[in-house]
Design a protein around this motif. Structure first.
Motif, PDB file in Angstrom:
ATOM      1  N   TYR A  44       0.820  -1.207   0.000  1.00  0.00           N
ATOM      2  CA  TYR A  44       0.000   0.000   0.000  1.00  0.00           C
ATOM      3  C   TYR A  44       0.858   1.263   0.000  1.00  0.00           C
ATOM      4  O   TYR A  44       0.712   2.141  -0.841  1.00  0.00           O
ATOM      5  N   THR A  45       1.803   1.324   0.917  1.00  0.00           N
ATOM      6  CA  THR A  45       2.561   2.561   1.145  1.00  0.00           C
ATOM      7  C   THR A  45       3.285   3.033  -0.118  1.00  0.00           C
ATOM      8  O   THR A  45       3.271   4.209  -0.453  1.00  0.00           O
ATOM      9  N   ALA A  46       3.912   2.080  -0.811  1.00  0.00           N
ATOM     10  CA  ALA A  46       4.760   2.464  -1.942  1.00  0.00           C
ATOM     11  C   ALA A  46       3.984   2.605  -3.259  1.00  0.00           C
ATOM     12  O   ALA A  46       4.569   2.920  -4.291  1.00  0.00           O
ATOM     13  N   THR A  47       2.680   2.390  -3.226  1.00  0.00           N
ATOM     14  CA  THR A  47       1.872   2.456  -4.450  1.00  0.00           C
ATOM     15  C   THR A  47       1.214   3.829  -4.566  1.00  0.00           C
ATOM     16  O   THR A  47       0.779   4.387  -3.566  1.00  0.00           O
ATOM     17  N   SER A  48       1.141   4.368  -5.793  1.00  0.00           N
ATOM     18  CA  SER A  48       0.458   5.651  -5.979  1.00  0.00           C
ATOM     19  C   SER A  48      -0.803   5.466  -6.826  1.00  0.00           C
ATOM     20  O   SER A  48      -0.895   4.536  -7.626  1.00  0.00           O
ATOM     21  N   VAL A  49      -1.759   6.360  -6.608  1.00  0.00           N
ATOM     22  CA  VAL A  49      -2.999   6.336  -7.395  1.00  0.00           C
ATOM     23  C   VAL A  49      -2.659   6.454  -8.875  1.00  0.00           C
ATOM     24  O   VAL A  49      -3.263   5.795  -9.728  1.00  0.00           O
ATOM     25  N   ASN A  50      -1.645   7.250  -9.157  1.00  0.00           N
ATOM     26  CA  ASN A  50      -1.234   7.480 -10.542  1.00  0.00           C
ATOM     27  C   ASN A  50      -0.816   6.164 -11.216  1.00  0.00           C
ATOM     28  O   ASN A  50      -1.127   5.907 -12.379  1.00  0.00           O
ATOM     29  N   GLU A  51      -0.128   5.326 -10.459  1.00  0.00           N
ATOM     30  CA  GLU A  51       0.332   4.037 -10.969  1.00  0.00           C
ATOM     31  C   GLU A  51      -0.875   3.151 -11.317  1.00  0.00           C
ATOM     32  O   GLU A  51      -0.882   2.447 -12.338  1.00  0.00           O
ATOM     33  N   ILE A  52      -1.876   3.185 -10.456  1.00  0.00           N
ATOM     34  CA  ILE A  52      -3.084   2.390 -10.704  1.00  0.00           C
ATOM     35  C   ILE A  52      -3.812   2.938 -11.918  1.00  0.00           C
ATOM     36  O   ILE A  52      -4.291   2.180 -12.769  1.00  0.00           O
ATOM     37  N   ALA A  53      -3.894   4.273 -12.014  1.00  0.00           N
ATOM     38  CA  ALA A  53      -4.554   4.905 -13.165  1.00  0.00           C
ATOM     39  C   ALA A  53      -3.878   4.478 -14.465  1.00  0.00           C
ATOM     40  O   ALA A  53      -4.539   4.086 -15.428  1.00  0.00           O
ATOM     41  N   ARG A  54      -2.552   4.537 -14.477  1.00  0.00           N
ATOM     42  CA  ARG A  54      -1.807   4.130 -15.675  1.00  0.00           C
ATOM     43  C   ARG A  54      -2.097   2.678 -16.035  1.00  0.00           C
ATOM     44  O   ARG A  54      -2.272   2.340 -17.202  1.00  0.00           O
ATOM     45  N   ALA A  55      -2.168   1.815 -15.018  1.00  0.00           N
ATOM     46  CA  ALA A  55      -2.373   0.378 -15.272  1.00  0.00           C
ATOM     47  C   ALA A  55      -3.715   0.125 -15.969  1.00  0.00           C
ATOM     48  O   ALA A  55      -3.869  -0.863 -16.685  1.00  0.00           O
ATOM     49  N   VAL A  56      -4.674   1.033 -15.745  1.00  0.00           N
ATOM     50  CA  VAL A  56      -5.992   0.823 -16.352  1.00  0.00           C
ATOM     51  C   VAL A  56      -6.210   1.807 -17.516  1.00  0.00           C
ATOM     52  O   VAL A  56      -7.311   1.905 -18.060  1.00  0.00           O
ATOM     53  N   GLY A  57      -5.139   2.505 -17.898  1.00  0.00           N
ATOM     54  CA  GLY A  57      -5.198   3.404 -19.052  1.00  0.00           C
ATOM     55  C   GLY A  57      -6.030   4.653 -18.832  1.00  0.00           C
ATOM     56  O   GLY A  57      -6.688   5.154 -19.741  1.00  0.00           O
ATOM     57  N   MET A  58      -6.016   5.161 -17.618  1.00  0.00           N
ATOM     58  CA  MET A  58      -6.767   6.374 -17.316  1.00  0.00           C
ATOM     59  C   MET A  58      -5.820   7.436 -16.755  1.00  0.00           C
ATOM     60  O   MET A  58      -4.700   7.136 -16.353  1.00  0.00           O
ATOM     61  N   THR A  59      -6.330   8.686 -16.682  1.00  0.00           N
ATOM     62  CA  THR A  59      -5.593   9.713 -15.955  1.00  0.00           C
ATOM     63  C   THR A  59      -5.957   9.576 -14.479  1.00  0.00           C
ATOM     64  O   THR A  59      -6.977   8.967 -14.130  1.00  0.00           O
ATOM     65  N   GLN A  60      -5.138  10.189 -13.634  1.00  0.00           N
ATOM     66  CA  GLN A  60      -5.423  10.147 -12.193  1.00  0.00           C
ATOM     67  C   GLN A  60      -6.765  10.822 -11.898  1.00  0.00           C
ATOM     68  O   GLN A  60      -7.559  10.326 -11.102  1.00  0.00           O
ATOM     69  N   THR A  61      -7.017  11.963 -12.581  1.00  0.00           N
ATOM     70  CA  THR A  61      -8.285  12.681 -12.388  1.00  0.00           C
ATOM     71  C   THR A  61      -9.466  11.808 -12.795  1.00  0.00           C
ATOM     72  O   THR A  61     -10.492  11.773 -12.110  1.00  0.00           O
ATOM     73  N   GLY A  62      -9.313  11.110 -13.922  1.00  0.00           N
ATOM     74  CA  GLY A  62     -10.383  10.231 -14.391  1.00  0.00           C
ATOM     75  C   GLY A  62     -10.677   9.142 -13.370  1.00  0.00           C
ATOM     76  O   GLY A  62     -11.843   8.838 -13.074  1.00  0.00           O
TER      77      GLY A  62
END
Lengths: 196, 196
Positions: free
Chosen positions: B31-49
């Motif tokens: 959890y600690t080392a993961t960013s929302v941005n990384e998850i967004a990228r993995a699903v092909g979205m922007t962080q805002t999306g």
């Protein structure tokens, strides 16, 4: 053997300070989220200055922290065999209850390190192997002395004792009212003809 | 009840995709080392999306991942009591052996979350409490049906079963040759008059 010269001693003291700071920082943030820079700041050094003492970087720092804790446990168990070794495991569990920080660090790191790509994976794998082997040997010695129940396989029992110890630490860290030493004592006792 | 309208269904599908991606990313990095941005990228979205679907950010993502796993375990146990509930715990342990990723995620997160300041601390604390209460109730029902050994305290035994389960997962993730379901079955059996 002559005592360490001034320069060497100064360097050893510095190393000990750094290990202590690394322990604190890892205890709060785990391994992955912690940076060498953060540890350097905690001990009032630059990152370059710190790396002079730990050329292996973050992994070397972690291993120094882990080794310093394992050394204490090994001292408790040194020269003990059979039932007496098993009693030593209970003493170690009892000592854990006063060291929340170090137990938390170990719990977080050993969980992170289950990932085969984690830099400390081999360290933890080998550490668990070493403990499992030592407990297996102690149960075999207990069996040879006629103290083990007939249906107990020493290796299977050793892994269960290790699992129980790790699991109790997790519950204790989560605020459950478990008496780790007492629960480990009772659990090891289920394998023995005379309880510990 | 009418089916979800197109827009709603599209949004629900998107959420499911995001939860799946979050699961993968958390499984690798904790959890600690993961960013929302990384998850967004993995699903092909922007962080805002992505935050449009999970306004609560990283913690909301984590909770969605955890809830989706717990839901499966709850389905296995639903409506079961006493010995039958205990047998369900063994079925869950057996299913874990095919889900290394999710077991690893849980192990890492539950360790990180032992820190009282970790955002998922309360989630895990409450989750462990819920499991401990349910297992305690099952052991009490077993006792009322005459199936529990006389010297067993249901609450203490429930915490030991939980500790053993968590500890076995840790050893299994470290590559030890433990049969989690079989070891849990044998361990629960030590509390029962007739083994499971």
């Amino acid at each position: 053997m002559a005592g360490p010269r001034g320069e060497y001693r100064k360097s050893a003291d510095r190393r000990a300070q750094i290990i202590e700071a690394a322990f604190d920082v890892f205890s709060r943030g785990g391994y992955t989220a912690t940076s060498v820079n953060e540890i350097a700041r905690a001990v009032g050094m630059t990152q370059t200055g710190l790396l002079h003492h730990f050329a292996g970087g973050k992994l070397a720092l972690l291993e120094a922290v882990l080794d310093s804790r394992d050394k204490k446990a090994e001292n408790t168990l040194e020269g003990r065999t059979g039932r007496d070794f098993l009693a030593g495991l209970i003493e170690i569990s009892r000592a854990q209850a006063g060291q929340r920080g170090v137990v938390q660090l170990y719990t977080i790191l050993s969980a992170e390190a289950t990932d085969p790509e984690h830099p400390a994976h081999d360290h933890f794998r080998e550490r668990f192997e070493r403990i499992a082997d030592a407990v297996t040997a102690a149960l075999e010695e207990t069996r040879d002395a006629g103290g083990l129940r007939a249906d107990v396989d020493p290796r299977t029992a050793a892994l269960s004792i290790l699992a129980m110890t790790e699991g109790l630490e997790l519950l204790w860290l989560n605020g459950f009212d478990v008496d780790m030493a007492e629960d480990v004592r009772r659990f090891i006792g289920t394998y023995l003809i005379d309880p510990l």
